[in-house]
Design a protein around this motif. Structure first.
Motif, PDB file in Angstrom:
ATOM      1  N   ALA A  65       0.818  -1.215   0.000  1.00  0.00           N
ATOM      2  CA  ALA A  65       0.000   0.000   0.000  1.00  0.00           C
ATOM      3  C   ALA A  65       0.852   1.266   0.000  1.00  0.00           C
ATOM      4  O   ALA A  65       0.436   2.301  -0.520  1.00  0.00           O
ATOM      5  N   ALA A  66       2.033   1.224   0.580  1.00  0.00           N
ATOM      6  CA  ALA A  66       2.896   2.408   0.619  1.00  0.00           C
ATOM      7  C   ALA A  66       3.735   2.541  -0.647  1.00  0.00           C
ATOM      8  O   ALA A  66       3.806   3.619  -1.243  1.00  0.00           O
ATOM      9  N   ALA A 112      16.893  26.062  -8.443  1.00  0.00           N
ATOM     10  CA  ALA A 112      15.600  25.702  -7.843  1.00  0.00           C
ATOM     11  C   ALA A 112      15.372  24.200  -7.887  1.00  0.00           C
ATOM     12  O   ALA A 112      14.901  23.603  -6.911  1.00  0.00           O
ATOM     13  N   HIS A 113      15.691  23.564  -9.013  1.00  0.00           N
ATOM     14  CA  HIS A 113      15.531  22.112  -9.118  1.00  0.00           C
ATOM     15  C   HIS A 113      16.391  21.400  -8.082  1.00  0.00           C
ATOM     16  O   HIS A 113      15.929  20.462  -7.418  1.00  0.00           O
ATOM     17  N   LEU A 114      17.627  21.829  -7.957  1.00  0.00           N
ATOM     18  CA  LEU A 114      18.541  21.187  -7.009  1.00  0.00           C
ATOM     19  C   LEU A 114      18.027  21.342  -5.581  1.00  0.00           C
ATOM     20  O   LEU A 114      17.945  20.358  -4.840  1.00  0.00           O
ATOM     21  N   LEU A 115      17.671  22.530  -5.210  1.00  0.00           N
ATOM     22  CA  LEU A 115      17.227  22.774  -3.843  1.00  0.00           C
ATOM     23  C   LEU A 115      15.947  22.013  -3.511  1.00  0.00           C
ATOM     24  O   LEU A 115      15.864  21.325  -2.492  1.00  0.00           O
ATOM     25  N   THR A 116      14.943  22.119  -4.372  1.00  0.00           N
ATOM     26  CA  THR A 116      13.673  21.454  -4.069  1.00  0.00           C
ATOM     27  C   THR A 116      13.816  19.943  -4.059  1.00  0.00           C
ATOM     28  O   THR A 116      13.251  19.264  -3.200  1.00  0.00           O
ATOM     29  N   THR A 117      14.597  19.400  -4.977  1.00  0.00           N
ATOM     30  CA  THR A 117      14.758  17.947  -5.013  1.00  0.00           C
ATOM     31  C   THR A 117      15.543  17.450  -3.810  1.00  0.00           C
ATOM     32  O   THR A 117      15.194  16.415  -3.226  1.00  0.00           O
ATOM     33  N   LEU A 118      16.589  18.166  -3.423  1.00  0.00           N
ATOM     34  CA  LEU A 118      17.348  17.733  -2.246  1.00  0.00           C
ATOM     35  C   LEU A 118      16.507  17.809  -0.975  1.00  0.00           C
ATOM     36  O   LEU A 118      16.593  16.933  -0.108  1.00  0.00           O
ATOM     37  N   VAL A 119      15.678  18.831  -0.866  1.00  0.00           N
ATOM     38  CA  VAL A 119      14.799  18.939   0.304  1.00  0.00           C
ATOM     39  C   VAL A 119      13.785  17.799   0.309  1.00  0.00           C
ATOM     40  O   VAL A 119      13.576  17.141   1.336  1.00  0.00           O
ATOM     41  N   LEU A 120      13.162  17.544  -0.840  1.00  0.00           N
ATOM     42  CA  LEU A 120      12.194  16.447  -0.922  1.00  0.00           C
ATOM     43  C   LEU A 120      12.852  15.090  -0.679  1.00  0.00           C
ATOM     44  O   LEU A 120      12.331  14.267   0.077  1.00  0.00           O
ATOM     45  N   ALA A 121      13.992  14.854  -1.330  1.00  0.00           N
ATOM     46  CA  ALA A 121      14.689  13.577  -1.145  1.00  0.00           C
ATOM     47  C   ALA A 121      15.130  13.412   0.304  1.00  0.00           C
ATOM     48  O   ALA A 121      15.035  12.318   0.873  1.00  0.00           O
ATOM     49  N   GLY A 122      15.598  14.485   0.927  1.00  0.00           N
ATOM     50  CA  GLY A 122      15.977  14.427   2.333  1.00  0.00           C
ATOM     51  C   GLY A 122      14.792  14.105   3.227  1.00  0.00           C
ATOM     52  O   GLY A 122      14.894  13.317   4.169  1.00  0.00           O
ATOM     53  N   GLY A 123      13.659  14.716   2.927  1.00  0.00           N
ATOM     54  CA  GLY A 123      12.454  14.426   3.697  1.00  0.00           C
ATOM     55  C   GLY A 123      12.014  12.986   3.559  1.00  0.00           C
ATOM     56  O   GLY A 123      11.652  12.334   4.548  1.00  0.00           O
ATOM     57  N   PHE A 124      12.060  12.463   2.340  1.00  0.00           N
ATOM     58  CA  PHE A 124      11.702  11.057   2.148  1.00  0.00           C
ATOM     59  C   PHE A 124      12.756  10.130   2.755  1.00  0.00           C
ATOM     60  O   PHE A 124      12.425   9.071   3.274  1.00  0.00           O
ATOM     61  N   ALA A 125      14.020  10.532   2.686  1.00  0.00           N
ATOM     62  CA  ALA A 125      15.079   9.691   3.264  1.00  0.00           C
ATOM     63  C   ALA A 125      14.910   9.547   4.773  1.00  0.00           C
ATOM     64  O   ALA A 125      15.253   8.506   5.338  1.00  0.00           O
ATOM     65  N   VAL A 126      14.392  10.575   5.429  1.00  0.00           N
ATOM     66  CA  VAL A 126      14.126  10.476   6.865  1.00  0.00           C
ATOM     67  C   VAL A 126      13.152   9.337   7.143  1.00  0.00           C
ATOM     68  O   VAL A 126      13.282   8.622   8.140  1.00  0.00           O
ATOM     69  N   LEU A 127      12.186   9.160   6.245  1.00  0.00           N
ATOM     70  CA  LEU A 127      11.223   8.068   6.412  1.00  0.00           C
ATOM     71  C   LEU A 127      11.893   6.701   6.365  1.00  0.00           C
ATOM     72  O   LEU A 127      11.368   5.738   6.924  1.00  0.00           O
ATOM     73  N   GLY A 129      14.263   5.682   7.942  1.00  0.00           N
ATOM     74  CA  GLY A 129      14.634   5.268   9.291  1.00  0.00           C
ATOM     75  C   GLY A 129      13.458   4.814  10.138  1.00  0.00           C
ATOM     76  O   GLY A 129      13.636   4.474  11.313  1.00  0.00           O
ATOM     77  N   SER A 130      12.267   4.796   9.555  1.00  0.00           N
ATOM     78  CA  SER A 130      11.075   4.400  10.303  1.00  0.00           C
ATOM     79  C   SER A 130      11.133   2.924  10.696  1.00  0.00           C
ATOM     80  O   SER A 130      11.655   2.086   9.966  1.00  0.00           O
ATOM     81  N   SER A 131      10.571   2.618  11.841  1.00  0.00           N
ATOM     82  CA  SER A 131      10.506   1.218  12.274  1.00  0.00           C
ATOM     83  C   SER A 131       9.343   0.496  11.599  1.00  0.00           C
ATOM     84  O   SER A 131       9.291  -0.729  11.598  1.00  0.00           O
ATOM     85  N   PHE A 132       8.423   1.260  10.982  1.00  0.00           N
ATOM     86  CA  PHE A 132       7.324   0.650  10.235  1.00  0.00           C
ATOM     87  C   PHE A 132       7.821   0.382   8.823  1.00  0.00           C
ATOM     88  O   PHE A 132       8.060   1.305   8.042  1.00  0.00           O
ATOM     89  N   LEU A 133       8.031  -0.868   8.485  1.00  0.00           N
ATOM     90  CA  LEU A 133       8.712  -1.267   7.258  1.00  0.00           C
ATOM     91  C   LEU A 133       8.108  -0.690   5.975  1.00  0.00           C
ATOM     92  O   LEU A 133       8.864  -0.211   5.112  1.00  0.00           O
ATOM     93  N   PHE A 138       9.035   2.949   1.435  1.00  0.00           N
ATOM     94  CA  PHE A 138       8.544   4.063   0.632  1.00  0.00           C
ATOM     95  C   PHE A 138       9.531   5.219   0.662  1.00  0.00           C
ATOM     96  O   PHE A 138       9.891   5.771  -0.380  1.00  0.00           O
ATOM     97  N   GLY A 139       9.987   5.604   1.847  1.00  0.00           N
ATOM     98  CA  GLY A 139      10.903   6.729   1.979  1.00  0.00           C
ATOM     99  C   GLY A 139      12.221   6.507   1.265  1.00  0.00           C
ATOM    100  O   GLY A 139      12.713   7.381   0.541  1.00  0.00           O
ATOM    101  N   GLY A 140      12.799   5.335   1.436  1.00  0.00           N
ATOM    102  CA  GLY A 140      14.097   5.042   0.816  1.00  0.00           C
ATOM    103  C   GLY A 140      14.036   5.008  -0.700  1.00  0.00           C
ATOM    104  O   GLY A 140      14.865   5.624  -1.382  1.00  0.00           O
ATOM    105  N   VAL A 141      13.046   4.314  -1.231  1.00  0.00           N
ATOM    106  CA  VAL A 141      12.945   4.205  -2.693  1.00  0.00           C
ATOM    107  C   VAL A 141      12.530   5.548  -3.298  1.00  0.00           C
ATOM    108  O   VAL A 141      13.037   5.938  -4.357  1.00  0.00           O
TER     109      VAL A 141
END
Length: 184
Positions: A65-66, A112-127, A129-133, A138-141
């Protein structure tokens, strides 16, 4: 029941990707009026989706689902960045050679592309580390696919637009009669 749900997810993913890809191709070809510029508008947007799905298969990440949402999220960001680039390319004007116009457009949108993508990728990368697999997958991929989208926007889109013929670029950058910039 789990197998039936998995099959429905896969069917929904396939249908969603097919319809979205068809819409992206149709809109892109209409926007740039065909030719090689259409490749610049379509291929780089489908690349990160292929990278994400390929990585999921290679790493054994199941479609759940994720993870079924990754393709839609990445395609949305990639299309948005490409449209911004094409807008800058249109502003570059038809008087420039395609390579010069591609370089100018990339210089306009790259920060702008670099900044927005790095912020988005960083936000998803934080996910990741979630204990919910499912959330971690989803975050890593998604983070990896967003970086693939950035690479496509920085490498493929300018290269493909620089390879366009001068008359294709002139036809793309020509303003319709009612689309004149305001005076003064």
């Amino acid at each position: 029941m789990v197998l039936a749900a998995q099959r429905r997810l896969l069917g929904a993913l396939t249908l969603s990707l097919a319809l979205t890809a068809a819409a992206v191709v149709t809109i892109s070809i209409g926007l740039v009026r065909g030719g090689r510029l259409a490749l610049a508008a379509v291929v780089p947007n489908l690349w990160p989706v292929a990278v994400a799905l390929g990585a999921m298969g290679w790493l054994g990440v199941p479609i759940d689902a994720a993870t079924v949402m990754i393709a839609a999220v990445v395609l949305g960001v990639a299309v948005d960045d490409t449209l911004h680039y094409l807008g800058a390319l249109r502003r570059a004007g038809g008087g420039r050679a395609p390579a010069a116009a591609a370089r100018w457009a990339l210089e306009e949108v790259a920060p702008a592309h670099l900044l927005t993508t790095l912020v988005l990728a960083g936000g998803f990368a934080v996910l990741a580390g979630s204990s919910f697999l499912p959330v971690a997958r989803f975050g890593g991929v998604a983070a990896m696919a967003l970086l693939a989208a950035l690479a496509a926007d920085f490498l493929w889109v300018p290269a493909l637009t620089a390879a366009a013929r001068r008359r294709e670029l002139a036809r793309f950058t020509r303003r319709p009669a009612g689309d004149r910039p305001p005076r003064g």
